[in-house]
Structures are given as structure tokens and as C-alpha cells.
Design a protein around this motif. Structure first.
Motif, PDB file in Angstrom:
ATOM      1  N   ALA A   9     110.490  48.465  44.682  1.00 34.90           N
ATOM      2  CA  ALA A   9     110.487  47.504  45.795  1.00 34.90           C
ATOM      3  C   ALA A   9     109.480  46.378  45.547  1.00 34.90           C
ATOM      4  CB  ALA A   9     110.158  48.224  47.095  1.00 34.90           C
ATOM      5  N   LEU A  10     108.313  46.732  44.988  1.00 38.61           N
ATOM      6  CA  LEU A  10     107.293  45.705  44.697  1.00 38.61           C
ATOM      7  C   LEU A  10     107.784  44.751  43.599  1.00 38.61           C
ATOM      8  CD1 LEU A  10     104.162  48.043  44.777  1.00 38.61           C
ATOM      9  CD2 LEU A  10     104.730  46.276  46.463  1.00 38.61           C
ATOM     10  N   TYR A  11     108.476  45.306  42.614  1.00 39.89           N
ATOM     11  CA  TYR A  11     109.069  44.483  41.546  1.00 39.89           C
ATOM     12  C   TYR A  11     110.130  43.546  42.147  1.00 39.89           C
ATOM     13  CZ  TYR A  11     111.508  43.564  37.058  1.00 39.89           C
ATOM     14  OH  TYR A  11     112.091  42.984  35.962  1.00 39.89           O
ATOM     15  N   ALA A  12     110.967  44.114  43.032  1.00 42.48           N
ATOM     16  CA  ALA A  12     112.023  43.318  43.678  1.00 42.48           C
ATOM     17  C   ALA A  12     111.430  42.178  44.497  1.00 42.48           C
ATOM     18  CB  ALA A  12     112.877  44.221  44.570  1.00 42.48           C
ATOM     19  N   LEU A  13     110.319  42.466  45.170  1.00 40.04           N
ATOM     20  CA  LEU A  13     109.638  41.452  45.979  1.00 40.04           C
ATOM     21  C   LEU A  13     109.182  40.292  45.082  1.00 40.04           C
ATOM     22  CD1 LEU A  13     109.033  41.350  48.986  1.00 40.04           C
ATOM     23  CD2 LEU A  13     106.811  42.390  48.534  1.00 40.04           C
ATOM     24  N   GLY A  14     108.676  40.650  43.893  1.00 38.14           N
ATOM     25  CA  GLY A  14     108.279  39.615  42.926  1.00 38.14           C
ATOM     26  C   GLY A  14     109.465  38.802  42.453  1.00 38.14           C
ATOM     27  N   LEU A  15     110.603  39.475  42.215  1.00 33.61           N
ATOM     28  CA  LEU A  15     111.811  38.760  41.769  1.00 33.61           C
ATOM     29  C   LEU A  15     112.280  37.763  42.832  1.00 33.61           C
ATOM     30  CD1 LEU A  15     113.810  41.708  40.150  1.00 33.61           C
ATOM     31  CD2 LEU A  15     113.073  39.644  38.959  1.00 33.61           C
ATOM     32  N   ILE A  16     112.228  38.190  44.097  1.00 41.04           N
ATOM     33  CA  ILE A  16     112.654  37.314  45.204  1.00 41.04           C
ATOM     34  C   ILE A  16     111.761  36.074  45.270  1.00 41.04           C
ATOM     35  CG2 ILE A  16     112.780  37.121  47.733  1.00 41.04           C
ATOM     36  CD1 ILE A  16     113.486  40.180  47.698  1.00 41.04           C
ATOM     37  N   HIS A  17     110.448  36.277  45.017  1.00 42.13           N
ATOM     38  CA  HIS A  17     109.488  35.175  45.148  1.00 42.13           C
ATOM     39  C   HIS A  17     109.081  34.582  43.792  1.00 42.13           C
ATOM     40  CE1 HIS A  17     109.067  37.275  49.027  1.00 42.13           C
ATOM     41  NE2 HIS A  17     108.789  36.079  49.504  1.00 42.13           N
ATOM     42  N   ALA A  18     109.892  34.818  42.770  1.00 44.96           N
ATOM     43  CA  ALA A  18     109.524  34.344  41.425  1.00 44.96           C
ATOM     44  C   ALA A  18     109.255  32.846  41.426  1.00 44.96           C
ATOM     45  CB  ALA A  18     110.631  34.676  40.427  1.00 44.96           C
ATOM     46  N   GLU A  22     103.329  32.105  46.686  1.00 44.73           N
ATOM     47  CA  GLU A  22     102.012  31.963  47.328  1.00 44.73           C
ATOM     48  C   GLU A  22     101.862  32.887  48.544  1.00 44.73           C
ATOM     49  OE1 GLU A  22     104.161  29.438  47.016  1.00 44.73           O
ATOM     50  OE2 GLU A  22     103.362  28.323  45.310  1.00 44.73           O
ATOM     51  N   GLY A  23     102.916  32.988  49.329  1.00 51.85           N
ATOM     52  CA  GLY A  23     102.829  33.752  50.574  1.00 51.85           C
ATOM     53  C   GLY A  23     102.808  35.254  50.380  1.00 51.85           C
ATOM     54  N   ILE A  24     103.205  35.732  49.222  1.00 56.24           N
ATOM     55  CA  ILE A  24     103.351  37.181  49.019  1.00 56.24           C
ATOM     56  C   ILE A  24     102.289  37.755  48.078  1.00 56.24           C
ATOM     57  CG2 ILE A  24     104.926  37.244  47.006  1.00 56.24           C
ATOM     58  CD1 ILE A  24     105.501  39.113  50.330  1.00 56.24           C
ATOM     59  N   LEU A  25     101.513  36.880  47.422  1.00 58.62           N
ATOM     60  CA  LEU A  25     100.550  37.348  46.416  1.00 58.62           C
ATOM     61  C   LEU A  25      99.520  38.312  46.999  1.00 58.62           C
ATOM     62  CD1 LEU A  25      99.891  34.133  44.272  1.00 58.62           C
ATOM     63  CD2 LEU A  25     101.082  36.209  43.566  1.00 58.62           C
ATOM     64  N   LYS A  26      99.019  37.990  48.192  1.00 57.48           N
ATOM     65  CA  LYS A  26      97.988  38.831  48.798  1.00 57.48           C
ATOM     66  C   LYS A  26      98.531  40.239  49.050  1.00 57.48           C
ATOM     67  CE  LYS A  26      94.346  38.731  52.227  1.00 57.48           C
ATOM     68  NZ  LYS A  26      93.919  38.323  53.549  1.00 57.48           N
ATOM     69  N   CYS A  46     102.505  45.248  39.205  1.00 57.10           N
ATOM     70  CA  CYS A  46     102.108  44.280  38.156  1.00 57.10           C
ATOM     71  C   CYS A  46     103.253  43.312  37.848  1.00 57.10           C
ATOM     72  CB  CYS A  46     101.716  45.020  36.871  1.00 57.10           C
ATOM     73  SG  CYS A  46     100.108  45.805  36.939  1.00 57.10           S
ATOM     74  N   LEU A  47     104.455  43.862  37.679  1.00 54.54           N
ATOM     75  CA  LEU A  47     105.595  42.978  37.381  1.00 54.54           C
ATOM     76  C   LEU A  47     105.866  42.033  38.548  1.00 54.54           C
ATOM     77  CD1 LEU A  47     108.056  45.479  35.622  1.00 54.54           C
ATOM     78  CD2 LEU A  47     106.690  43.692  34.544  1.00 54.54           C
ATOM     79  N   GLY A  48     105.754  42.559  39.775  1.00 57.35           N
ATOM     80  CA  GLY A  48     105.941  41.721  40.960  1.00 57.35           C
ATOM     81  C   GLY A  48     104.916  40.598  41.024  1.00 57.35           C
ATOM     82  N   LEU A  49     103.654  40.946  40.743  1.00 61.21           N
ATOM     83  CA  LEU A  49     102.576  39.941  40.743  1.00 61.21           C
ATOM     84  C   LEU A  49     102.800  38.882  39.664  1.00 61.21           C
ATOM     85  CD1 LEU A  49      99.291  41.977  41.338  1.00 61.21           C
ATOM     86  CD2 LEU A  49     100.067  40.015  42.662  1.00 61.21           C
TER      87      LEU A  49
END
Length: 221
Positions: A9-18, A22-26, A46-49
Motif C-alpha cells: 500500500a505504501l508503494y502504491a501511494l508512492g506510485l499515485i503521487h510519483a 509534496e503532500g504525502i511525503l510526511k 522506501c519505494l513509495g518515498l
């Protein structure tokens, strides 16, 4: 919940915000810090970040990822190495390259070395001649995984340029390296260099496509 579901899910979140994260980094940083050292969650975080912070050159983010890398866990460290490259994409950061290559020589984990090799390649995206020193260093390394990374550094640095010296270098490695992985990568990377002139690609790889070596044939397709 399952750590695999959480990491995914964290990886997916990174893909959505690739590239606009800015809003999801924290949120992702907190998830990484609160992962209780679970390698699966760390891998996804890590991949999401890396994706959400792509090409920002964000030092704080880089430091958080470096902490995970230095914990020397193969699964989390591979993702951290790749993510460090994504955050520093195209910056050619000397500090990052220096730290990453030093750690690649230090660790015993092949997964981490591969993550770092690809991370360093991404850092040199679009830098052309600016990447030549690193390319030279990686292609002469005794570790085949770092030589493999050297091929992808050529691919990233000279992507779409059709640069003749990059093509010559890749062709030389494709027929001379002792590692099949490195030879396959060299042939595959010809495609990256020729992305803007695809009509030239069949001519360049035609002989390689008929190679007796299945790895080279695989790369050329």
C-alpha cells in the motif's frame, strides 16, 4: 494487517503521487520511521518515498533512506538504494554517489549492491558526459553487479541521445564482458540510448540478435 499488504500500500501511494508527492511525503516518512524495523514495510515505504520525492534532491528524505540502507538488511536495503537514486534523480550529486559506491563495496548483500547500482544510474539521468567518470569507475569494477549498473548509467545518462561513443562502449561490453548479466544489460541499454531514433536500433543489434549466447539474444529483443 499483513506487512506485505502494508508495504504494498505504501508503494502504491508512492506510485499515485510519483513526481508530485509534496503532500504525502510526511505520511510516508512517518510510516518508514514507525515500521518497527519490519523489512517488508520498509521496502514498500522506501519505494513509495523514492517515487513521491522523485528528482526533488531532498536531503532530509535522502538521510532517512540512508539510515535504512545502513541497517544492512537485504530486502529493505535494496529498496533504499533504489529510492536514494530516485530522490536524487538527475542531480549527479557527488556526495550521494560517493556514499553509495562506498557502501556497495562494503556490504555482502547482492540485493543491496543491485539497488545501489541502479540508484547511481538514475542519479546520472540526462547528464551525458557529466556521468563519464562514474561510468568508467563502474565498468571497470570487479563486481559484475556494479558493471551491470555501469551499463544502466550509460543508458540513463545518454538516454535518447543516440550518442556514438555510448553506443560503441555498450557494443564493446556486449561482446567482451565475462558476465552474462552484464552483457545482456549492455545490449538492453542500447535501446535506451536509441529511444528517439528507433529505426536505427535493428541495424545496431542485428548481429547481436543472432548471437550464440542466449543472454545477448534476450537483451537484443
Amino acid at each position: 494487517s499483513s506487512p506485505y499488504a502494508e508495504g504494498g500500500a505504501l508503494y502504491a501511494l508512492g506510485l499515485i503521487h510519483a513526481n508530485h508527492g509534496e503532500g504525502i511525503l510526511k505520511y510516508l516518512c512517518n510510516a518508514l520511521r514507525n515500521s518497527a524495523n519490519n523489512e517488508t514495510i520498509q521496502h514498500g515505504a522506501c519505494l513509495g518515498l523514492g517515487l513521491a520525492g522523485m528528482a526533488t534532491g531532498n536531503e532530509e528524505l535522502y538521510e532517512d533512506l540512508r539510515v535504512v540502507l545502513f541497517s544492512d538488511n537485504a530486502v529493505a536495503g535494496e529498496a533504499a538504494g533504489l529510492a536514494m537514486g530516485l530522490v536524487m534523480l538527475g542531480t549527479a550529486s557527488d556526495k550521494a554517489i560517493e556514499e553509495m559506491i562506498a557502501y556497495a563495496h562494503e556490504t555482502q548483500h547482492e540485493k543491496i549492491i543491485r539497488g545501489l547500482a541502479m540508484g547511481m544510474a538514475i542519479i546520472m539521468y540526462g547528464r551525458e558526459e557529466g556521468a563519464d567518470t562514474l561510468i568508467e569507475q563502474l565498468t571497470r569494477d570487479k563486481d559484475p553487479i556494479l558493471r551491470y549498473g555501469g551499463m544502466y548509467t550509460i543508458a540513463c545518462a545518454y538516454s535518447g541521445t543516440g550518442n556514438n561513443s555510448a553506443i560503441r562502449r555498450l557494443l564493446h561490453v556486449a561482446v567482451s564482458d565475462v558476465s552474462d548479466d552484464v552483457r545482456r544489460a549492455a545490449v538492453t541499454c542500447l535501446g535506451f540510448v536509441l529511444t528517439t531514433i528507433p529505426e536505427q536500433c535493428p541495424r545496431v543489434v542485428s548481429l547481436l540478435a543472432e548471437s550464440y549466447n542466449p543472454h545477448v539474444r534476450y537483451g537484443s529483443t
